[in-house]
Enzyme design. Sequence first.
Site, mmCIF file in Angstrom:
data_model
loop_
_atom_site.group_PDB
_atom_site.id
_atom_site.type_symbol
_atom_site.label_atom_id
_atom_site.label_comp_id
_atom_site.label_asym_id
_atom_site.label_seq_id
_atom_site.Cartn_x
_atom_site.Cartn_y
_atom_site.Cartn_z
ATOM 1 N N GLY A 143 -11.837 9.389 1.557
ATOM 2 C CA GLY A 143 -11.860 10.814 1.871
ATOM 3 C C GLY A 143 -10.731 11.641 1.312
ATOM 4 N N ASP A 160 -1.465 -9.026 10.508
ATOM 5 C CA ASP A 160 -0.319 -9.908 10.303
ATOM 6 C C ASP A 160 0.992 -9.311 10.822
ATOM 7 O OD1 ASP A 160 -2.202 -11.443 8.980
ATOM 8 O OD2 ASP A 160 -1.627 -10.711 7.002
ATOM 9 N N LYS A 167 0.019 -10.040 0.049
ATOM 10 C CA LYS A 167 -0.568 -11.371 0.216
ATOM 11 C C LYS A 167 -1.726 -11.639 -0.736
ATOM 12 C CE LYS A 167 -3.519 -10.574 4.281
ATOM 13 N NZ LYS A 167 -3.753 -11.083 5.640
ATOM 14 N N HIS A 182 -12.929 0.557 11.764
ATOM 15 C CA HIS A 182 -12.372 1.265 10.610
ATOM 16 C C HIS A 182 -10.854 1.405 10.625
ATOM 17 C CE1 HIS A 182 -12.313 3.945 7.209
ATOM 18 N NE2 HIS A 182 -11.805 4.942 7.911
ATOM 19 N N ALA A 211 -9.398 3.803 0.668
ATOM 20 C CA ALA A 211 -9.527 5.120 1.300
ATOM 21 C C ALA A 211 -10.300 6.079 0.400
ATOM 22 C CB ALA A 211 -8.145 5.685 1.611
ATOM 23 N N GLY A 256 0.820 -1.205 0.000
ATOM 24 C CA GLY A 256 0.000 0.000 0.000
ATOM 25 C C GLY A 256 0.851 1.250 0.000
ATOM 26 N N ALA A 257 0.287 2.342 0.480
ATOM 27 C CA ALA A 257 0.975 3.634 0.426
ATOM 28 C C ALA A 257 2.288 3.621 1.205
ATOM 29 C CB ALA A 257 0.059 4.732 0.964
ATOM 30 N N ARG A 297 -14.573 11.217 15.363
ATOM 31 C CA ARG A 297 -15.259 9.965 15.035
ATOM 32 C C ARG A 297 -15.714 9.169 16.249
ATOM 33 N NH1 ARG A 297 -11.434 7.855 10.028
ATOM 34 N NH2 ARG A 297 -12.316 9.233 8.447
ATOM 35 N N GLU A 305 -13.267 17.715 7.178
ATOM 36 C CA GLU A 305 -13.809 16.522 7.805
ATOM 37 C C GLU A 305 -13.872 16.708 9.310
ATOM 38 O OE1 GLU A 305 -11.461 13.249 6.427
ATOM 39 O OE2 GLU A 305 -12.333 13.283 4.424
ATOM 40 N N HIS A 316 -15.629 3.658 12.424
ATOM 41 C CA HIS A 316 -16.127 4.725 11.560
ATOM 42 C C HIS A 316 -17.627 4.851 11.788
ATOM 43 C CE1 HIS A 316 -16.965 7.220 8.102
ATOM 44 N NE2 HIS A 316 -15.673 7.355 7.907
ATOM 45 N N ARG A 373 -7.691 8.537 15.974
ATOM 46 C CA ARG A 373 -7.107 9.131 14.770
ATOM 47 C C ARG A 373 -7.985 10.250 14.217
ATOM 48 N NH1 ARG A 373 -7.801 8.332 9.154
ATOM 49 N NH2 ARG A 373 -9.338 6.707 9.544
ATOM 50 N N GLU A 421 -0.419 1.849 9.248
ATOM 51 C CA GLU A 421 -1.404 1.425 10.244
ATOM 52 C C GLU A 421 -0.899 0.311 11.146
ATOM 53 O OE1 GLU A 421 -6.161 0.184 10.440
ATOM 54 O OE2 GLU A 421 -5.162 0.408 8.506
ATOM 55 N N THR A 480 -5.134 1.076 1.407
ATOM 56 C CA THR A 480 -4.918 2.319 0.667
ATOM 57 C C THR A 480 -5.958 2.481 -0.430
ATOM 58 O OG1 THR A 480 -2.544 2.398 1.107
ATOM 59 C CG2 THR A 480 -3.321 3.577 -0.836
#
Length: 536
Positions: free
Chosen positions: A49, A221, A36, A354, A47, A15-16, A293, A117, A242, A389, A378, A44
């Site tokens: 927003g 993992d 995997k 979330h 996502a 991911g990112a 949140r 947000e 969320h 967060r 994460e 990523t």
Amino acid sequence: MTAPLSFDAVIIGSGAAGLTAALMLARTMKVAVLSKGDLNAGSTTWAQGGIAAVLEPGDTFESHINDTMIAGAGLNNLQTVEFVVENAPRAIARLAELGVPFNPDETGNERWHLTREGGHSARRIVHVDDATGWSVQEALEKAARAEPNLTLLPDMVAIDLITGRHSPTAEDDERQVWGVYAYNRHTRKVDTITGKATVLATGGAGRTYLFSTAPRGATGDGIAMAWRAGSRVSNMEFMQFHPTCLYNLEVKNFLITEAVRGEGGLLKLPPGVEGGGERFMPRFDERGELAPRDIVARAIDHEIKRLGLDYVHLDISHESERFIEHHFPTILKKLAGLGIDMTTQPIPVVPAQHYTCGGVMVDRDGRTDLPGLYAAGEVTQSGLHGANRLASNSLLECLVYGESAAAHILETRADLVTPPDIRPWDESRVRDPDEEVVVQHNWREIRRFMWDYVGIVRTNKRLERAAHRIDMLKAEVEEYYGNFRVSGDLIELRNLVTVADLIVQSAQERPESRGLHYNADCTHTLPVASDTVLVP
């Protein structure tokens, strides 16, 4: 026997965070990136927003830092927050250079359109419609595929980190990490993949819960592997729920982005109940729908339980059809396919797990407790998020820490230790599994009791019940793991049991309610904030 695959650096996760680190390292090093599943199957891509950064005149780093600290209920590390916030504009600029087509500002006053947000005091969310993550992932993948020093290895399920314990010749610290054993879904064999440096970028543990917006592979993992190898884990009790996941019996885990509320969406009780059609958030927080949140999720949970509802409504139909089509085309199209016209109708929503705010402890350079092991995104507890967060700080953390970890690896490259001889994976004493249904049953059981007992609102008794079930499952899963050949599902089940145990242990060790951890038996907040640190 397959020979080990050898690289300078091994990145676990595509991911990112993982691809950011990989692209920087691959300029001068031989790098492998493991996923995997498909490369784009991680969080990523999901996502919606956007990414938070101070990009508008009048907004300040101090404001973004303050918003992050408030959302984190005082548990954030101030130096970490400052580091990430101050590096945010540069991270956005790099993505733009890679071709991420951020929405332009329609007024012409700014380069990009910025939305707002919950928890933010200014418009500072740069985005690509309501599918930012997909665009970021696409740009990073395109760059990765064009990099000759970078080897992409999809369908590789990481099992355990390779350490000094796995070498017959290692003379150094047995905690030194030299890569990973990974199950190859294509060959159904376990490959040995070694590197002088290893970066965990495996995402969170959302699939520990029955209802989650996280992708199928978010089974904790990296957290579980690091814990088994001897790394400390921190703040696992802080699981973010969320507030607005679509309620639909046919489609599970579809997120309704925070930006819908940021652009004026209102939470209302559905018709047919006391107060039907009316807003309820002002009764819980003066910020209404733009409260952080954890507050919004608990408010929705409270109203659902109080009135016996299945869902509440999120309504933005008071905005024009053009406005909605422009800002939320992906959500609009998805809902239309389910018979919901968000331009004229409210959206039924419920909270869902979330984001994992806790994880493997890292320093400013992404270093863990274990020599040779870094982590970003994460999977970590960096000090950025604290007890909750702030919206759109997640992709930002991936970008900043992916680069930070890579920078430290490059700076200390001369000191990196070449892997010694590593023992191959031993399957001489195991056999093919006889009842895969056991794995599936235990998976479902974990997710159900974690949702019931360790969800948005907890009690001491619920935590005790969860701990009791985890103890029984741990023994059962370890027995199964020790006797049968590994599979993707078995590897994930083993990790789910581990992270569920870490979540419950952390929750039991926090004698207060703070941020995302709300215990109905101790609703007070202690005057001094402290992390929950678990030591193997």
